[in-house]
Scaffold this motif. Sequence first.
Motif, PDB file in Angstrom:
ATOM      1  N   ASN A   1       3.285   1.609  -3.076  1.00  0.00           N
ATOM      2  CA  ASN A   1       2.213   0.898  -3.764  1.00  0.00           C
ATOM      3  C   ASN A   1       0.904   1.552  -3.352  1.00  0.00           C
ATOM      4  O   ASN A   1       0.373   1.278  -2.285  1.00  0.00           O
ATOM      5  CB  ASN A   1       2.234  -0.592  -3.405  1.00  0.00           C
ATOM      6  CG  ASN A   1       1.283  -1.402  -4.259  1.00  0.00           C
ATOM      7  OD1 ASN A   1       0.487  -0.853  -5.013  1.00  0.00           O
ATOM      8  ND2 ASN A   1       1.366  -2.716  -4.133  1.00  0.00           N
ATOM      9  N   ASN A   2       0.419   2.442  -4.193  1.00  0.00           N
ATOM     10  CA  ASN A   2      -0.828   3.161  -3.933  1.00  0.00           C
ATOM     11  C   ASN A   2      -1.973   2.298  -4.440  1.00  0.00           C
ATOM     12  O   ASN A   2      -2.290   2.318  -5.624  1.00  0.00           O
ATOM     13  CB  ASN A   2      -0.803   4.532  -4.619  1.00  0.00           C
ATOM     14  CG  ASN A   2      -1.979   5.386  -4.211  1.00  0.00           C
ATOM     15  OD1 ASN A   2      -2.657   5.101  -3.235  1.00  0.00           O
ATOM     16  ND2 ASN A   2      -2.226   6.430  -4.968  1.00  0.00           N
ATOM     17  N   THR A   3      -2.585   1.543  -3.548  1.00  0.00           N
ATOM     18  CA  THR A   3      -3.555   0.539  -3.955  1.00  0.00           C
ATOM     19  C   THR A   3      -4.678   0.429  -2.933  1.00  0.00           C
ATOM     20  O   THR A   3      -4.606   0.999  -1.851  1.00  0.00           O
ATOM     21  CB  THR A   3      -2.844  -0.829  -4.110  1.00  0.00           C
ATOM     22  OG1 THR A   3      -3.758  -1.771  -4.668  1.00  0.00           O
ATOM     23  CG2 THR A   3      -2.327  -1.347  -2.785  1.00  0.00           C
ATOM     24  N   PHE A   4      -5.710  -0.296  -3.301  1.00  0.00           N
ATOM     25  CA  PHE A   4      -6.789  -0.670  -2.386  1.00  0.00           C
ATOM     26  C   PHE A   4      -6.764  -2.183  -2.297  1.00  0.00           C
ATOM     27  O   PHE A   4      -6.942  -2.866  -3.299  1.00  0.00           O
ATOM     28  CB  PHE A   4      -8.154  -0.189  -2.901  1.00  0.00           C
ATOM     29  CG  PHE A   4      -8.295   1.300  -2.895  1.00  0.00           C
ATOM     30  CD1 PHE A   4      -8.649   1.966  -1.732  1.00  0.00           C
ATOM     31  CD2 PHE A   4      -8.057   2.037  -4.041  1.00  0.00           C
ATOM     32  CE1 PHE A   4      -8.764   3.352  -1.715  1.00  0.00           C
ATOM     33  CE2 PHE A   4      -8.176   3.421  -4.037  1.00  0.00           C
ATOM     34  CZ  PHE A   4      -8.525   4.067  -2.867  1.00  0.00           C
ATOM     35  N   ARG A   5      -6.501  -2.720  -1.097  1.00  0.00           N
ATOM     36  CA  ARG A   5      -6.401  -4.166  -0.937  1.00  0.00           C
ATOM     37  C   ARG A   5      -6.523  -4.535   0.533  1.00  0.00           C
ATOM     38  O   ARG A   5      -6.443  -3.686   1.409  1.00  0.00           O
ATOM     39  CB  ARG A   5      -5.060  -4.678  -1.475  1.00  0.00           C
ATOM     40  CG  ARG A   5      -3.868  -4.111  -0.692  1.00  0.00           C
ATOM     41  CD  ARG A   5      -2.557  -4.586  -1.269  1.00  0.00           C
ATOM     42  NE  ARG A   5      -1.435  -4.016  -0.520  1.00  0.00           N
ATOM     43  CZ  ARG A   5      -0.183  -4.140  -0.889  1.00  0.00           C
ATOM     44  NH1 ARG A   5       0.120  -4.815  -1.985  1.00  0.00           N
ATOM     45  NH2 ARG A   5       0.780  -3.609  -0.159  1.00  0.00           N
ATOM     46  N   ALA A   6      -6.676  -5.833   0.770  1.00  0.00           N
ATOM     47  CA  ALA A   6      -6.641  -6.369   2.126  1.00  0.00           C
ATOM     48  C   ALA A   6      -5.193  -6.678   2.491  1.00  0.00           C
ATOM     49  O   ALA A   6      -4.340  -6.810   1.609  1.00  0.00           O
ATOM     50  CB  ALA A   6      -7.485  -7.639   2.200  1.00  0.00           C
ATOM     51  N   VAL A   7      -4.904  -6.796   3.789  1.00  0.00           N
ATOM     52  CA  VAL A   7      -3.555  -7.126   4.233  1.00  0.00           C
ATOM     53  C   VAL A   7      -3.221  -8.561   3.817  1.00  0.00           C
ATOM     54  O   VAL A   7      -3.966  -9.484   4.115  1.00  0.00           O
ATOM     55  CB  VAL A   7      -3.405  -7.001   5.762  1.00  0.00           C
ATOM     56  CG1 VAL A   7      -2.053  -7.524   6.212  1.00  0.00           C
ATOM     57  CG2 VAL A   7      -3.579  -5.576   6.203  1.00  0.00           C
ATOM     58  N   ASN A   8      -2.124  -8.706   3.114  1.00  0.00           N
ATOM     59  CA  ASN A   8      -1.565 -10.011   2.781  1.00  0.00           C
ATOM     60  C   ASN A   8      -0.079  -9.893   3.078  1.00  0.00           C
ATOM     61  O   ASN A   8       0.665  -9.316   2.280  1.00  0.00           O
ATOM     62  CB  ASN A   8      -1.824 -10.359   1.313  1.00  0.00           C
ATOM     63  CG  ASN A   8      -1.309 -11.732   0.946  1.00  0.00           C
ATOM     64  OD1 ASN A   8      -0.798 -12.471   1.779  1.00  0.00           O
ATOM     65  ND2 ASN A   8      -1.435 -12.074  -0.322  1.00  0.00           N
ATOM     66  N   CYS A   9       0.333 -10.373   4.238  1.00  0.00           N
ATOM     67  CA  CYS A   9       1.729 -10.212   4.658  1.00  0.00           C
ATOM     68  C   CYS A   9       2.681 -10.692   3.580  1.00  0.00           C
ATOM     69  O   CYS A   9       2.424 -11.696   2.916  1.00  0.00           O
ATOM     70  CB  CYS A   9       1.984 -10.963   5.956  1.00  0.00           C
ATOM     71  SG  CYS A   9       1.183 -10.185   7.371  1.00  0.00           S
ATOM     72  N   PHE A  10       3.744  -9.950   3.405  1.00  0.00           N
ATOM     73  CA  PHE A  10       4.829 -10.296   2.489  1.00  0.00           C
ATOM     74  C   PHE A  10       4.447 -10.150   1.017  1.00  0.00           C
ATOM     75  O   PHE A  10       5.110 -10.702   0.146  1.00  0.00           O
ATOM     76  CB  PHE A  10       5.375 -11.698   2.797  1.00  0.00           C
ATOM     77  CG  PHE A  10       5.474 -11.985   4.268  1.00  0.00           C
ATOM     78  CD1 PHE A  10       6.168 -11.126   5.110  1.00  0.00           C
ATOM     79  CD2 PHE A  10       4.842 -13.071   4.825  1.00  0.00           C
ATOM     80  CE1 PHE A  10       6.256 -11.380   6.478  1.00  0.00           C
ATOM     81  CE2 PHE A  10       4.921 -13.328   6.186  1.00  0.00           C
ATOM     82  CZ  PHE A  10       5.629 -12.479   7.014  1.00  0.00           C
ATOM     83  N   GLU A  11       3.375  -9.413   0.712  1.00  0.00           N
ATOM     84  CA  GLU A  11       2.950  -9.226  -0.680  1.00  0.00           C
ATOM     85  C   GLU A  11       3.931  -8.339  -1.456  1.00  0.00           C
ATOM     86  O   GLU A  11       4.177  -8.562  -2.630  1.00  0.00           O
ATOM     87  CB  GLU A  11       1.550  -8.613  -0.704  1.00  0.00           C
ATOM     88  CG  GLU A  11       0.916  -8.595  -2.061  1.00  0.00           C
ATOM     89  CD  GLU A  11      -0.564  -8.303  -2.011  1.00  0.00           C
ATOM     90  OE1 GLU A  11      -1.237  -8.615  -3.001  1.00  0.00           O
ATOM     91  OE2 GLU A  11      -1.059  -7.759  -1.000  1.00  0.00           O
ATOM     92  N   ASP A  12       4.492  -7.335  -0.812  1.00  0.00           N
ATOM     93  CA  ASP A  12       5.446  -6.432  -1.448  1.00  0.00           C
ATOM     94  C   ASP A  12       6.834  -6.671  -0.861  1.00  0.00           C
ATOM     95  O   ASP A  12       6.965  -7.027   0.306  1.00  0.00           O
ATOM     96  CB  ASP A  12       5.075  -4.965  -1.201  1.00  0.00           C
ATOM     97  CG  ASP A  12       3.743  -4.578  -1.814  1.00  0.00           C
ATOM     98  OD1 ASP A  12       3.213  -5.334  -2.650  1.00  0.00           O
ATOM     99  OD2 ASP A  12       3.230  -3.507  -1.452  1.00  0.00           O
ATOM    100  N   THR A  13       7.858  -6.433  -1.668  1.00  0.00           N
ATOM    101  CA  THR A  13       9.235  -6.601  -1.232  1.00  0.00           C
ATOM    102  C   THR A  13      10.050  -5.389  -1.646  1.00  0.00           C
ATOM    103  O   THR A  13       9.875  -4.874  -2.748  1.00  0.00           O
ATOM    104  CB  THR A  13       9.861  -7.864  -1.867  1.00  0.00           C
ATOM    105  OG1 THR A  13       9.088  -8.993  -1.495  1.00  0.00           O
ATOM    106  CG2 THR A  13      11.283  -8.066  -1.399  1.00  0.00           C
ATOM    107  N   ALA A  14      10.933  -4.937  -0.762  1.00  0.00           N
ATOM    108  CA  ALA A  14      11.822  -3.819  -1.075  1.00  0.00           C
ATOM    109  C   ALA A  14      13.235  -4.173  -0.634  1.00  0.00           C
ATOM    110  O   ALA A  14      13.450  -4.553   0.510  1.00  0.00           O
ATOM    111  CB  ALA A  14      11.355  -2.554  -0.360  1.00  0.00           C
ATOM    112  N   LYS A  15      14.192  -4.062  -1.562  1.00  0.00           N
ATOM    113  CA  LYS A  15      15.596  -4.255  -1.206  1.00  0.00           C
ATOM    114  C   LYS A  15      16.101  -2.964  -0.581  1.00  0.00           C
ATOM    115  O   LYS A  15      15.819  -1.873  -1.078  1.00  0.00           O
ATOM    116  CB  LYS A  15      16.420  -4.583  -2.451  1.00  0.00           C
ATOM    117  CG  LYS A  15      16.075  -5.915  -3.063  1.00  0.00           C
ATOM    118  CD  LYS A  15      16.916  -6.174  -4.285  1.00  0.00           C
ATOM    119  CE  LYS A  15      16.553  -7.512  -4.897  1.00  0.00           C
ATOM    120  NZ  LYS A  15      17.371  -7.790  -6.093  1.00  0.00           N
ATOM    121  N   VAL A  16      16.826  -3.099   0.532  1.00  0.00           N
ATOM    122  CA  VAL A  16      17.357  -1.927   1.228  1.00  0.00           C
ATOM    123  C   VAL A  16      18.804  -2.188   1.628  1.00  0.00           C
ATOM    124  O   VAL A  16      19.246  -3.341   1.696  1.00  0.00           O
ATOM    125  CB  VAL A  16      16.520  -1.569   2.482  1.00  0.00           C
ATOM    126  CG1 VAL A  16      15.091  -1.230   2.100  1.00  0.00           C
ATOM    127  CG2 VAL A  16      16.536  -2.683   3.509  1.00  0.00           C
TER     128      VAL A  16
END
Length: 130
Positions: A69-84
């Motif tokens: 996620n190539n973005t400009f943002r503040a830290v917001n825990c758990f904003e992105d999710t990836a299945k592994v």
Amino acid sequence: APAVEWTALPITNLSEPWKFNLNHVYNAQNCCVYIYATLISKIDQPARLTIGSDDGVKAWVNDVVVHENNTFRAVNCFEDTAKVQLVEGENRLMLKITQGGGGWGVCCKVMGANGESLPSVRVRPVKQAE
């Protein structure tokens, strides 16, 4: 080119060991940092990485890109999710965090495929040079 040097990343808050404020370690602009840890799984199993970053993030598990996620943002825990998919034994986790300006940081937590806790996995950070 300068030599790569791995150093231990200090935990910002013991009650949230998955969250790191990078301002305390690297006060820099227009750069990136790589974070590496080994996930040790007792069994082969699906899992989920939950990631928050300031600014952008790219994640690898066992040398395969699992999220970006190539973005400009503040830290917001758990904003992105990836299945592994974790394998029994050692799994390599690497994050690339990009920094534009201002403060920066990252959160990354390993959970079960459905968001449950995952006691069968432990995290081993890179050992600090002696």
